[in-house]
Structures are given as structure tokens and as C-alpha cells.
Design an enzyme around this catalytic site. Structure first.
Site, mmCIF file in Angstrom:
data_model
loop_
_atom_site.group_PDB
_atom_site.id
_atom_site.type_symbol
_atom_site.label_atom_id
_atom_site.label_comp_id
_atom_site.label_asym_id
_atom_site.label_seq_id
_atom_site.Cartn_x
_atom_site.Cartn_y
_atom_site.Cartn_z
ATOM 1 N N GLN A 63 6.565 4.520 43.908
ATOM 2 C CA GLN A 63 5.580 4.668 42.824
ATOM 3 C C GLN A 63 4.383 5.538 43.255
ATOM 4 O OE1 GLN A 63 3.511 1.501 40.055
ATOM 5 N NE2 GLN A 63 2.436 1.515 41.995
ATOM 6 N N ALA B 36 6.928 1.885 52.886
ATOM 7 C CA ALA B 36 6.852 0.488 53.318
ATOM 8 C C ALA B 36 7.980 -0.313 52.690
ATOM 9 C CB ALA B 36 5.520 -0.142 52.886
ATOM 10 N N THR C 129 -3.597 -3.311 52.112
ATOM 11 C CA THR C 129 -3.346 -4.077 50.892
ATOM 12 C C THR C 129 -4.228 -5.314 50.743
ATOM 13 O OG1 THR C 129 -1.705 -5.536 49.855
ATOM 14 C CG2 THR C 129 -1.410 -5.115 52.185
ATOM 15 N N GLU D 132 -3.159 -8.007 49.830
ATOM 16 C CA GLU D 132 -2.387 -9.153 50.341
ATOM 17 C C GLU D 132 -2.951 -9.648 51.669
ATOM 18 O OE1 GLU D 132 0.675 -11.036 49.598
ATOM 19 O OE2 GLU D 132 -0.032 -10.484 47.627
ATOM 20 N N TYR E 192 4.966 -9.704 55.181
ATOM 21 C CA TYR E 192 4.474 -8.411 54.675
ATOM 22 C C TYR E 192 3.005 -8.231 55.019
ATOM 23 C CZ TYR E 192 2.639 -5.059 51.243
ATOM 24 O OH TYR E 192 1.975 -4.007 50.650
ATOM 25 N N LYS F 253 1.052 -5.664 57.657
ATOM 26 C CA LYS F 253 0.060 -4.718 57.116
ATOM 27 C C LYS F 253 -1.300 -4.919 57.778
ATOM 28 C CE LYS F 253 1.964 -2.134 53.797
ATOM 29 N NZ LYS F 253 1.788 -0.696 53.626
ATOM 30 N N HIS G 213 -1.516 -2.224 41.882
ATOM 31 C CA HIS G 213 -1.541 -1.139 40.901
ATOM 32 C C HIS G 213 -0.109 -0.857 40.461
ATOM 33 C CE1 HIS G 213 -1.872 0.372 45.023
ATOM 34 N NE2 HIS G 213 -1.015 1.308 44.651
HETATM 35 P P1 NAP Z 1 7.252 1.461 46.647
HETATM 36 O O1 NAP Z 1 7.359 1.955 45.242
HETATM 37 O O2 NAP Z 1 8.063 0.287 47.074
HETATM 38 O O3 NAP Z 1 7.581 2.699 47.606
HETATM 39 C C1 NAP Z 1 7.804 2.527 48.974
HETATM 40 C C2 NAP Z 1 8.554 3.747 49.504
HETATM 41 O O4 NAP Z 1 8.764 3.568 50.917
HETATM 42 C C3 NAP Z 1 9.917 3.983 48.881
HETATM 43 O O5 NAP Z 1 10.047 5.357 48.605
HETATM 44 C C4 NAP Z 1 10.890 3.569 49.992
HETATM 45 O O6 NAP Z 1 12.097 4.271 49.947
HETATM 46 C C5 NAP Z 1 10.097 3.994 51.222
HETATM 47 N N1 NAP Z 1 10.564 3.366 52.453
HETATM 48 C C6 NAP Z 1 10.772 2.050 52.688
HETATM 49 N N2 NAP Z 1 11.193 1.872 53.951
HETATM 50 C C7 NAP Z 1 11.250 3.101 54.537
HETATM 51 C C8 NAP Z 1 11.607 3.572 55.826
HETATM 52 N N3 NAP Z 1 12.014 2.740 56.804
HETATM 53 N N4 NAP Z 1 11.538 4.893 56.076
HETATM 54 C C9 NAP Z 1 11.163 5.748 55.106
HETATM 55 N N5 NAP Z 1 10.815 5.368 53.857
HETATM 56 C C10 NAP Z 1 10.863 4.058 53.578
HETATM 57 O O7 NAP Z 1 5.733 1.106 46.997
HETATM 58 P P2 NAP Z 1 4.385 1.586 46.261
HETATM 59 O O8 NAP Z 1 4.035 0.588 45.217
HETATM 60 O O9 NAP Z 1 4.495 3.021 45.939
HETATM 61 O O10 NAP Z 1 3.330 1.351 47.426
HETATM 62 C C11 NAP Z 1 3.011 2.413 48.339
HETATM 63 C C12 NAP Z 1 2.357 1.814 49.575
HETATM 64 O O11 NAP Z 1 1.161 1.131 49.219
HETATM 65 C C13 NAP Z 1 3.199 0.779 50.307
HETATM 66 O O12 NAP Z 1 2.922 0.924 51.682
HETATM 67 C C14 NAP Z 1 2.687 -0.551 49.806
HETATM 68 O O13 NAP Z 1 2.915 -1.565 50.749
HETATM 69 C C15 NAP Z 1 1.215 -0.223 49.647
HETATM 70 N N6 NAP Z 1 0.490 -0.977 48.618
HETATM 71 C C16 NAP Z 1 0.951 -1.017 47.339
HETATM 72 C C17 NAP Z 1 0.222 -1.670 46.363
HETATM 73 C C18 NAP Z 1 0.709 -1.727 44.932
HETATM 74 O O14 NAP Z 1 0.193 -2.580 44.196
HETATM 75 N N7 NAP Z 1 1.598 -0.860 44.509
HETATM 76 C C19 NAP Z 1 -0.994 -2.290 46.709
HETATM 77 C C20 NAP Z 1 -1.444 -2.212 48.023
HETATM 78 C C21 NAP Z 1 -0.702 -1.533 48.979
HETATM 79 P P3 NAP Z 1 13.539 3.536 49.758
HETATM 80 O O15 NAP Z 1 13.924 3.834 48.341
HETATM 81 O O16 NAP Z 1 14.405 4.237 50.747
HETATM 82 O O17 NAP Z 1 13.371 2.075 50.033
HETATM 83 N N1 GDD Z 2 8.062 -10.080 41.885
HETATM 84 C C1 GDD Z 2 7.956 -11.177 41.121
HETATM 85 N N2 GDD Z 2 9.017 -11.547 40.356
HETATM 86 N N3 GDD Z 2 6.800 -11.859 41.150
HETATM 87 C C2 GDD Z 2 6.699 -12.951 40.348
HETATM 88 C C3 GDD Z 2 7.742 -13.370 39.525
HETATM 89 C C4 GDD Z 2 8.970 -12.645 39.539
HETATM 90 O O1 GDD Z 2 9.927 -12.960 38.848
HETATM 91 N N4 GDD Z 2 7.323 -14.465 38.832
HETATM 92 C C5 GDD Z 2 6.068 -14.714 39.220
HETATM 93 N N5 GDD Z 2 5.681 -13.798 40.146
HETATM 94 C C6 GDD Z 2 4.373 -13.768 40.815
HETATM 95 C C7 GDD Z 2 4.454 -13.652 42.334
HETATM 96 O O2 GDD Z 2 4.727 -14.935 42.918
HETATM 97 C C8 GDD Z 2 3.042 -13.135 42.632
HETATM 98 O O3 GDD Z 2 2.139 -14.208 42.674
HETATM 99 C C9 GDD Z 2 2.709 -12.272 41.419
HETATM 100 O O4 GDD Z 2 3.680 -12.608 40.415
HETATM 101 C C10 GDD Z 2 2.763 -10.773 41.680
HETATM 102 O O5 GDD Z 2 3.995 -10.494 42.313
HETATM 103 P P1 GDD Z 2 4.475 -8.971 42.564
HETATM 104 O O6 GDD Z 2 4.462 -8.204 41.301
HETATM 105 O O7 GDD Z 2 5.764 -9.046 43.329
HETATM 106 O O8 GDD Z 2 3.299 -8.357 43.456
HETATM 107 P P2 GDD Z 2 2.517 -8.932 44.728
HETATM 108 O O9 GDD Z 2 1.126 -9.249 44.281
HETATM 109 O O10 GDD Z 2 3.286 -9.991 45.421
HETATM 110 O O11 GDD Z 2 2.505 -7.661 45.698
HETATM 111 C C11 GDD Z 2 2.177 -6.354 45.196
HETATM 112 O O12 GDD Z 2 0.791 -6.123 45.336
HETATM 113 C C12 GDD Z 2 0.314 -6.086 46.693
HETATM 114 C C13 GDD Z 2 -1.211 -5.857 46.633
HETATM 115 O O13 GDD Z 2 -1.870 -7.045 46.358
HETATM 116 C C14 GDD Z 2 3.001 -5.344 45.971
HETATM 117 O O14 GDD Z 2 2.852 -4.077 45.372
HETATM 118 C C15 GDD Z 2 2.549 -5.230 47.421
HETATM 119 O O15 GDD Z 2 3.231 -4.152 48.051
HETATM 120 C C16 GDD Z 2 1.034 -4.984 47.421
HETATM 121 O O16 GDD Z 2 0.567 -4.882 48.752
#
Ligand code: NAP
Ligand code: GDD
Length: 324
Positions: free
Chosen positions: A13, A86, A129, A131, A153, A157, A183
Site C-alpha cells: 500500500q 515488512a 509504528t 503498535e 510484530y 519494529k 493508515h
Molecule cells: P503492506 O501493504 O503489507 O506492504 C508491505 C510490502 O513489503 C509488500 O510489498 C511485501 O511484499 C513486502 N515484503 C514483505 N516481506 C518482504 C521481504 N522479506 N523482502 C522484500 N519485500 C517484502 O504494508 P503497508 O501498509 O504498505 O506498510 C508499509 C510499512 O509501514 C510496513 O513496514 C508497515 O509495517 C509499516 N506501517 C504501516 C502502517 C499502516 O497502517 N499501513 C502503520 C505503521 C507502520 P510481498 O507481496 O512479497 O509480501
Molecule cells: N485484521 C483484522 N481482521 N483485524 C480485526 C478483525 C479481522 O477480522 N476483527 C477485528 N479486528 C481488529 C484487530 O484485532 C485490531 O484490534 C483492529 O481490528 C485493527 O486490525 P488491523 O486492521 O489488522 O490493523 P492493526 O491495527 O493490527 O495493524 C495495522 O496498523 C499498525 C499501526 O498501528 C497494520 O497496518 C500494522 O502494520 C501497523 O503497524
């Protein structure tokens, strides 16, 4: 002169939105992806619209393979390196704690070492993050808040986050860490809760699905739009000094709120479709995330444009379009 940036995780994403932004700014973007069995078209769906760009180069890198990182840093001598790759699913990290730690910690360390040894003036961004605040429910959570990670996780991190600070202090490397709250977007992976809800609502509305199985609806999250957050990442690397920042909207909502809002918008009643399935509970939960982005507001001039409702509607409408 045009800058060159490496983005690990470009097919995810955030990687895809950041690539859009950097290409618009005239960067040469080196996007790294790892080989998997899924076909190229499926794997690159988030970047399909930029694959023809002459300023985008894709390289095969697995970030757990230090050699593949060293090769790409050596070859391109980047100005900026965004470490976004990641294993990003918190629930999955309980099932695969070792590989999650390998990717989320060692992938960061290998990049820092590659920069230290091969391109010490390269600016580095680490995807940290909210988290990391874990079960510390002091709110809002900001840079002074105590970290209390409660998943493999978040532990990995947090170790990577400290590694970034260590390289900044020890070697004077420009390494910044963005502590980003949740996000989302239409490009969000389908097993994260927001996308799971918007996709299910769209499919139920179109008569393609009847039931939506979810876990804990009480958890609260500070949800913003990924498009806003990648601008913050870029701004962090345009500063004179490396530092840590929090990006968040400063508002929190529960999973139940998100569910109710999307279903109501779709003209559906969650009670008719949602089943609580313990399969989606986690061994330990992060109950409440609510961020304080005041430093990013003040120092970066960063403010998110999207609120929770605009985000939810955009995701739902795109899921309707895709399912139609
Ligand atoms: P995402 O959609 O899950 O994208 C993660 C990417 O990492 C994917 O392209 C995945 O490719 C690649 N990847 C995983 N393992 C790898 C490896 N060993 N070598 C190379 N590539 C690898 O995550 P995102 O939501 O864009 O998040 C981007 C970053 O921000 C992550 O580090 C996440 O932990 C961090 N973050 C996200 C959020 C959020 O809310 N989105 C918030 C805080 C921090 P594959 O298809 O090969 O698995
Ligand atoms: N995934 C998922 N699926 N979560 C669920 C579900 C379900 O069916 N039902 C309830 N939840 C609750 C989870 O238990 C969690 O409390 C909340 O929904 C959000 O879950 P996710 O959308 O999986 O996100 P996250 O908050 O655990 O983690 C995401 O945000 C982090 C930043 O705070 C990810 O993007 C992480 O990579 C990122 O660091």
C-alpha cells in the site's frame, strides 16, 4: 539534479503511493520486490499504472538477504532509502514470529549497514509504528509516550526503531523514524480490518456475499489515509536533521464505529450480516491507539487532508467499482 530513491516494499500500500509521489517529483525510483509464486500481474496491481514509467526501475530484493540489499545500494548509490517492506500483519506475526522478526528487524539493520558502508550520505526512512505503544493506553500517544509492545510484530519494529536511533547517534547517518498510526486506502491489503469491512459491504450490497466474520470490534484506532502519510515520509527526509516523528489524525474510532459507518452508508444493517469469530482474536490485543501529531504539524507543516468518513467512503466506493 534528479534524486534517486530506493523504496522497499513498492508493491504494498504505502510503497505504491510513495512511488506515485516521488515520480511526480521527478525522482528516479528503484522499487524493490521479492519473488513469490503469485504472478507478476497480481503482485504488481498497486503499481500497474506506473509500470511503464521510464523513471521506475524494479529490482528483485528480499530484505532478509543482506547481499541483495548491498547489491542494490551499491548499484544505484541512492540519495534516499525508504524501508517500507515488512511482514505488516500483527495477527500473522503471532503465527510467524521468527520470520516476522527477521524481516522487520534484520531488513532494517542490513539497510543501515549498507548505507554506512556504501553510501553514508544517503537519507534513510524507517517505517515505525504506533503498535510500539501496544497496551499503553495513555492518550494521545506521542514521542514521549512509553513503548509497551504486545506482539512479535511490534517487538521487532521497536528493536528496529532503536537501531535507527543508534545509527543516527553513532555514525551520524541521516536516519529518521516515522511512528505512523493506522493508515488505509483502496490499496490496503484485504486482510486488514478496514478493507475487509469495505469490501464485504460492497459485495453484500451487490448480492455477492452474505456474511462478514470479524474479531474484536472494541479496539480503537487512529485511522488516516495512506496518501497523506507518504507525504509525511517524504517531508521527514527533506529536513536538515534526522529525527523521529508521529503521523496521526489525532482522532480515534472503534472497529465497531468503522463497521457501523460503512454499513450505514451502504444502506445495510451490520446485525444482519456480521458474525463474531474467535479465529480473528489475537493472543494479546492493542486496545486503543490515538496519536499526537503535533511535532509533525509544527516542524514538517504536515496535516492530513482525509478524515475517517472520507477515507471510509472512498474505500467503499472503490470496492463497489471493483466488484461490479
Ligand atoms: P503492506 O501493504 O503489507 O506492504 C508491505 C510490502 O513489503 C509488500 O510489498 C511485501 O511484499 C513486502 N515484503 C514483505 N516481506 C518482504 C521481504 N522479506 N523482502 C522484500 N519485500 C517484502 O504494508 P503497508 O501498509 O504498505 O506498510 C508499509 C510499512 O509501514 C510496513 O513496514 C508497515 O509495517 C509499516 N506501517 C504501516 C502502517 C499502516 O497502517 N499501513 C502503520 C505503521 C507502520 P510481498 O507481496 O512479497 O509480501
Ligand atoms: N485484521 C483484522 N481482521 N483485524 C480485526 C478483525 C479481522 O477480522 N476483527 C477485528 N479486528 C481488529 C484487530 O484485532 C485490531 O484490534 C483492529 O481490528 C485493527 O486490525 P488491523 O486492521 O489488522 O490493523 P492493526 O491495527 O493490527 O495493524 C495495522 O496498523 C499498525 C499501526 O498501528 C497494520 O497496518 C500494522 O502494520 C501497523 O503497524
Amino acid at each position: 539534479m534528479n534524486k534517486t530513491a530506493i523504496i522497499t516494499g513498492i508493491t504494498g500500500q504505502d510503497g505504491s503511493y510513495l512511488a506515485d509521489l516521488l515520480l511526480e517529483k521527478g525522482y528516479t525510483v528503484i522499487g524493490t520486490m521479492r519473488r513469490t509464486v503469485s504472478d507478476f500481474e497480481d503482485k504488481t496491481k498497486n503499481i500497474s499504472h506506473i509500470l511503464d514509467s521510464s523513471n521506475l526501475i524494479l529490482e528483485e530484493v528480499d530484505i532478509t538477504d543482506s547481499s541483495s540489499i548491498y547489491q542494490v545500494v551499491n548499484k544505484y548509490q541512492p540519495d534516499e532509502y525508504y524501508n517500507l517492506a515488512a511482514q505488516s500483519h500483527v495477527g500473522t506475526s503471532f503465527k510467524t514470529p521468527v520470520s516476522t522478526t527477521d524481516i522487520n528487524l534484520m531488513g532494517c539493520l542490513y539497510a543501515l549497514e549498507a548505507i554506512r558502508l556504501q553510501k553514508p550520505d544517503c537519507k534513510f526512512y524507517q517505517a515505525s509504528t504506533s503498535e510500539m505503544f501496544g497496551d499503553n493506553t495513555v492518550c494521545p500517544q506521542g514521542l514521549g509516550t512509553h513503548f509497551s509492545p504486545v506482539s512479535p510484530y511490534a517487538c521487532a519494529k521497536l528493536a528496529a526503531h532503536h537501531m535507527v536511533g543508534t545509527y543516527r547517534k553513532s555514525y551520524n547517518i541521516f536516519a529518521s523514524s516515522g511512528i505512523l498510526f493506522n493508515h488505509e486506502s483502496p490499496r490496503r491489503g484485504e486482510n486488514f480490518v478496514t478493507r475487509k469491512i469495505t469490501k464485504a459491504a460492497a459485495r453484500i450490497k451487490l448480492g455477492l456475499q452474505k456474511e462478514l466474520r470479524l474479531g474484536n470490534l472494541e479496539a480503537q484506532r487512529d485511522w488516516g489515509h495512506a496518501k497523506d502519510y507518504v507525504k509525511g515520509m517524504w517531508l521527514m527526509l527533506q529536513q536538515d536533521k534526522a529525527d523521529d516523528y508521529v503521523l496521526a489524525t489525532g482522532k480515534t474510532n472503534s472497529v465497531q464505529d468503522f463497521l457501523d459507518y460503512v454499513f450505514d452508508f451502504a444502506g445495510l444493517n451490520p446485525k444482519d450480516h456480521v458474525v463474531i469469530d474467535p479465529k480473528f482474536y489475537r493472543p494479546c490485543e492493542v486496545p486503543k491507539l490515538w496519536g499526537d501529531p503535533s511535532k509533525a504539524n509544527r516542524k514538517l507543516g504536515w496535516y492530513p487532508e482525509y478524515d475517517f468518513k472520507r477515507l471510509a467512503i472512498e474505500m467503499y466506493e472503490e470496492d463497489v467499482r471493483q466488484a461490479t
